[in-house]
Motif scaffolding. Structure first.
Motif, PDB file in Angstrom:
ATOM      1  N   GLY A  18       1.568  50.913  38.102  1.00 33.79           N
ATOM      2  CA  GLY A  18       0.407  51.812  38.179  1.00 33.79           C
ATOM      3  C   GLY A  18      -0.655  51.305  39.144  1.00 33.79           C
ATOM      4  O   GLY A  18      -1.221  52.074  39.927  1.00 33.79           O
ATOM      5  N   MET A  19      -0.912  50.005  39.103  1.00 32.56           N
ATOM      6  CA  MET A  19      -1.910  49.436  40.021  1.00 32.56           C
ATOM      7  C   MET A  19      -1.418  49.473  41.462  1.00 32.56           C
ATOM      8  O   MET A  19      -2.206  49.746  42.374  1.00 32.56           O
ATOM      9  N   VAL A  21       0.673  51.663  42.827  1.00 36.08           N
ATOM     10  CA  VAL A  21       0.570  53.062  43.274  1.00 36.08           C
ATOM     11  C   VAL A  21      -0.899  53.453  43.438  1.00 36.08           C
ATOM     12  O   VAL A  21      -1.285  54.058  44.446  1.00 36.08           O
ATOM     13  N   GLY A  22      -1.722  53.096  42.460  1.00 35.39           N
ATOM     14  CA  GLY A  22      -3.149  53.439  42.522  1.00 35.39           C
ATOM     15  C   GLY A  22      -3.842  52.838  43.733  1.00 35.39           C
ATOM     16  O   GLY A  22      -4.636  53.500  44.407  1.00 35.39           O
ATOM     17  N   THR A  23      -3.541  51.588  44.015  1.00 31.43           N
ATOM     18  CA  THR A  23      -4.122  50.909  45.180  1.00 31.43           C
ATOM     19  C   THR A  23      -3.736  51.637  46.463  1.00 31.43           C
ATOM     20  O   THR A  23      -4.585  51.903  47.324  1.00 31.43           O
ATOM     21  N   THR A  24      -2.459  51.976  46.580  1.00 36.05           N
ATOM     22  CA  THR A  24      -1.954  52.636  47.782  1.00 36.05           C
ATOM     23  C   THR A  24      -2.540  54.037  47.940  1.00 36.05           C
ATOM     24  O   THR A  24      -3.017  54.398  49.026  1.00 36.05           O
ATOM     25  N   GLY A  38      -7.455  47.484  45.978  1.00 32.35           N
ATOM     26  CA  GLY A  38      -6.690  46.690  45.015  1.00 32.35           C
ATOM     27  C   GLY A  38      -7.560  46.095  43.916  1.00 32.35           C
ATOM     28  O   GLY A  38      -7.281  46.296  42.725  1.00 32.35           O
ATOM     29  N   PRO A  39      -8.620  45.363  44.286  1.00 30.32           N
ATOM     30  CA  PRO A  39      -9.502  44.828  43.241  1.00 30.32           C
ATOM     31  C   PRO A  39     -10.178  45.934  42.423  1.00 30.32           C
ATOM     32  O   PRO A  39     -10.399  45.772  41.223  1.00 30.32           O
ATOM     33  N   LEU A  40     -10.474  47.070  43.070  1.00 33.43           N
ATOM     34  CA  LEU A  40     -11.047  48.198  42.325  1.00 33.43           C
ATOM     35  C   LEU A  40     -10.042  48.719  41.306  1.00 33.43           C
ATOM     36  O   LEU A  40     -10.388  48.967  40.148  1.00 33.43           O
ATOM     37  N   THR A  41      -8.795  48.874  41.715  1.00 35.86           N
ATOM     38  CA  THR A  41      -7.760  49.351  40.805  1.00 35.86           C
ATOM     39  C   THR A  41      -7.577  48.382  39.640  1.00 35.86           C
ATOM     40  O   THR A  41      -7.430  48.799  38.496  1.00 35.86           O
ATOM     41  N   LEU A  42      -7.604  47.100  39.913  1.00 38.69           N
ATOM     42  CA  LEU A  42      -7.503  46.095  38.853  1.00 38.69           C
ATOM     43  C   LEU A  42      -8.687  46.219  37.893  1.00 38.69           C
ATOM     44  O   LEU A  42      -8.515  46.183  36.669  1.00 38.69           O
ATOM     45  N   ILE A  44     -10.536  48.898  37.342  1.00 38.35           N
ATOM     46  CA  ILE A  44     -10.377  50.151  36.595  1.00 38.35           C
ATOM     47  C   ILE A  44      -9.369  49.950  35.457  1.00 38.35           C
ATOM     48  O   ILE A  44      -9.591  50.412  34.333  1.00 38.35           O
ATOM     49  N   THR A  45      -8.279  49.252  35.733  1.00 38.57           N
ATOM     50  CA  THR A  45      -7.262  48.999  34.709  1.00 38.57           C
ATOM     51  C   THR A  45      -7.842  48.186  33.560  1.00 38.57           C
ATOM     52  O   THR A  45      -7.601  48.490  32.385  1.00 38.57           O
ATOM     53  N   ILE A  46      -8.602  47.171  33.882  1.00 38.43           N
ATOM     54  CA  ILE A  46      -9.215  46.337  32.846  1.00 38.43           C
ATOM     55  C   ILE A  46     -10.212  47.153  32.024  1.00 38.43           C
ATOM     56  O   ILE A  46     -10.198  47.106  30.787  1.00 38.43           O
TER      57      ILE A  46
END
Length: 153
Positions: A18-19, A21-24, A38-42, A44-46
């Protein structure tokens, strides 16, 4: 595969894919680099994971105070919509700040994921069960001779 091992593999794969795909997707839609998305997606996941735990705890505390505790379709919808709405309210300002975009742009970007995630979740769950077999909770105990849905080899 069953128990804690199954859960760890499931969550690790779900969140990792998910991260990625989300990052891309976020990089493609915003023009920002994956080093930014990438760090934003991480993050958001957290945030989503922690909020899911907290929201479910609060929802169940509310549910315990109800006279009728039946998990009706309406109550399940209330839980799902309430979780998603409150998560969006938290994520829109974060996305806007991180990517230096307007709140409307952040909402539209998040809308892509709001629509995408249920389809991703469905496909991931289906594929996971096909690869690893279903969990013991999904084994038909009414027919002990019937094998659980085995993973195809």
């Amino acid at each position: 595969m069953q128990g804690v091992k199954r859960k760890l593999v499931y969550v690790g794969g779900y969140e990792g894919l998910g991260m990625a795909v989300g990052t891309t997707v976020m990089a493609l839609l915003t023009g920002a680099s994956p080093a930014t998305t990438g760090p934003l997606t991480l993050t958001i996941t957290i945030v989503a994971t922690v909020w899911n735990l907290a929201y479910t705890y609060l929802f169940e505390a509310w549910e315990r105070r109800r006279r009728d505790r039946t998990r009706t379709l309406f109550r399940r919808l209330l839980h799902a919509v309430g979780f998603q709405a409150t998560l969006v309210c938290a994520l829109i300002p974060l996305i806007a700040w991180w990517l230096e975009i307007t709140l409307l742009q952040a909402f539209l970007l998040d809308l892509v994921f709001i629509v995408y995630v249920p389809f991703y979740t469905f496909a991931y769950n289906w594929a996971f069960d096909r690869i690893f077999g279903v969990p013991s909770s999904a084994v038909n105990t009414e027919d002990p001779g019937r094998e659980p849905n085995p993973a195809p080899m």
